[in-house]
Design an enzyme around this catalytic site. Structure first.
Site, PDB file in Angstrom:
ATOM      1  N   TYR A  97       0.856  -1.195   0.000  1.00 61.92           N
ATOM      2  CA  TYR A  97       0.000   0.000   0.000  1.00 61.92           C
ATOM      3  C   TYR A  97       0.886   1.238   0.000  1.00 61.92           C
ATOM      4  O   TYR A  97       1.913   1.285   0.691  1.00 61.92           O
ATOM      5  CB  TYR A  97      -0.904   0.038   1.230  1.00 61.92           C
ATOM      6  CG  TYR A  97      -1.707   1.323   1.364  1.00 61.92           C
ATOM      7  CD1 TYR A  97      -2.994   1.415   0.841  1.00 61.92           C
ATOM      8  CD2 TYR A  97      -1.168   2.453   1.980  1.00 61.92           C
ATOM      9  CE1 TYR A  97      -3.728   2.585   0.940  1.00 61.92           C
ATOM     10  CE2 TYR A  97      -1.892   3.631   2.095  1.00 61.92           C
ATOM     11  CZ  TYR A  97      -3.172   3.693   1.560  1.00 61.92           C
ATOM     12  OH  TYR A  97      -3.883   4.861   1.658  1.00 61.92           O
ATOM     13  N   GLU A 138      -3.497   7.614  -4.187  1.00 62.41           N
ATOM     14  CA  GLU A 138      -3.515   6.351  -3.452  1.00 62.41           C
ATOM     15  C   GLU A 138      -3.341   5.188  -4.405  1.00 62.41           C
ATOM     16  O   GLU A 138      -4.054   5.097  -5.414  1.00 62.41           O
ATOM     17  CB  GLU A 138      -4.822   6.196  -2.669  1.00 62.41           C
ATOM     18  CG  GLU A 138      -4.860   4.934  -1.805  1.00 62.41           C
ATOM     19  CD  GLU A 138      -6.166   4.786  -1.052  1.00 62.41           C
ATOM     20  OE1 GLU A 138      -6.124   4.699   0.187  1.00 62.41           O
ATOM     21  OE2 GLU A 138      -7.229   4.758  -1.712  1.00 62.41           O
TER      22      GLU A 138
END
Length: 389
Positions: A109, A197
């Site tokens: 992530y 993101e």
């Protein structure tokens, strides 16, 4: 402003961020072309909506043949996906992205955002990719690393090394990380983004870093500098009331309560919502008319508030500095004549031209409830909505 995954990937690829090969279908008729333009042997069919959690809602399908990909992509059009981010009404799929499948070894992530604590752009990274970062932050916060970047120096190779070390990347992959995160930072700054993101960021079995998913949010105040980004806007993914508000330069966000709010200034608007809650009510919206609103903008604000069937009462709370109270009064009177105000209306005005505003409202014959201060206004509108007027 948000954009779709396929649009975000195209923008990021322009800055050198590796993304999988893919093509978008804007209608069922485009599906065959999109599948044909995407190499196999695996195809991933992804619904394009402005919400996360698509996979669990059936919006992501892995296909082993081109025919399967065509069938799944065609069936996805018109499907309503309900995820934690869409609300119970869900979102209807109107665009489908067909992407080449990736050979995944690890899921990670990463995100870039403005860290208000340090006042800098920061890279947030975690070894726990493919899951909600909020859950990771709650359950295993030690698995998240935050690396702020000094705007005076910008991104430097040591930032990439620090992130790579935190993610436990192998040496060859760690070398790529320096360029990968540098490209993300360059895109963030150049595009005036508020968030980038990548979830998941994958390491392939060949040791390559690839952005398997991408989400880009932009600072609305900087969009005038990015006409190419504005052209990517999908108005069908936005709340119709919020979209209409933006056309009138109103800052509007729909909420779940029953008391409509019209206020000037974001801080005063938040304080107004807080005091409504304190007195046992619930705001139906955040609405800031701004400091230089004219009568037509006030009318538009009433029209948007009253278009919400949940609104059972309205609180107008104006502290006139640049904003003149008499302009608000004229807007209230005009709105009552043009669209009608059938719900209880509480008005609290203070500041510039308040005497003139009160005279206009008194002479209008409107049925409204005057308030002396914000506390008084909140108590009166909550009581009116609950039937205690």
């Amino acid at each position: 402003m948000n954009i779709h995954e396929y649009q975000a990937k195209k923008l990021l690829a322009g800055f050198g961020v590796p993304v999988p090969e893919g093509a978008v279908a804007l209608s069922p008729g485009d599906v065959a072309g999109a599948v044909g333009a995407t190499g196999g042997p695996l195809w991933v069919v992804k619904a394009q909506i402005h919400a996360g959690g698509r996979g669990k809602a059936g919006g992501v399908k892995l296909c082993k043949t081109a025919e399967d990909a065509k069938r799944e992509a065609t069936a996805m059009f018109g499907k309503t996906l309900v995820t934690p981010q869409t609300g119970p009404g869900g979102r209807v799929v109107k665009r489908v992205y067909v992407e080449k499948g990736s050979d995944i070894a690890h899921e990670l992530y990463c995100a870039l955002l403005v860290d208000r604590g340090s006042g800098r752009v920061a890279v947030i990274a975690s070894t726990e990719g493919g899951v909600e970062i909020e859950k990771v932050a709650h359950d295993t916060p030690e698995k998240i690393v935050t690396v702020p970047i000094d705007p005076a120096t910008g991104y430097q190779p040591f930032h990439g090394r620090k992130i790579a070390f935190a993610l436990g990347l192998a040496p060859e992959t760690a070398k790529q990380a320096q360029g990968f995160f540098g490209a993300l930072y360059k895109a963030f700054v150049a595009l005036d983004a508020s968030q980038v993101e990548i979830n998941p960021l994958i390491v392939t079995k060949q040791g390559q870093l690839v952005a398997l998913d991408a989400k880009l949010n932009f600072d609305d105040n900087a969009l005038y500098r990015h006409k190419d980004v504005v052209e990517l806007r999908d108005e069908g993914e936005e709340d119709p009331k919020e979209l209409e508000a933006s056309r009138h330069e109103l800052n509007y966000i729909k909420l779940d309560g029953s008391i409509g709010c019209m206020v000037n200034g974001a801080g005063l608007a938040m304080a107004t919502m807080d005091i409504i809650k304190l007195n046992g009510g619930a705001p139906a919206n955040f609405l800031d008319v701004g400091g230089g609103a004219q009568k037509d903008r006030v009318i538009a604000a009433f029209r948007i508030i009253l278009s919400d069937p949940n609104v059972k009462g309205i609180l107008v709370n104006i502290f006139g500095g640049i904003m003149r109270c008499d302009i608000i009064a004229e807007g209230i009177i005009a709105a009552a004549k043009e669209i009608g105000i059938e719900v209880p209306l509480v008005v609290r005005l203070a500041g510039t031209n308040v005497e003139k505003a009160n005279e206009l409202l008194a002479a209008s014959g409107l049925s409204l409830i005057a308030a002396n201060d914000l506390g008084d206004a909140a108590r009166k509108v909550v009581a009116a909505v609950k039937g205690g007027r």
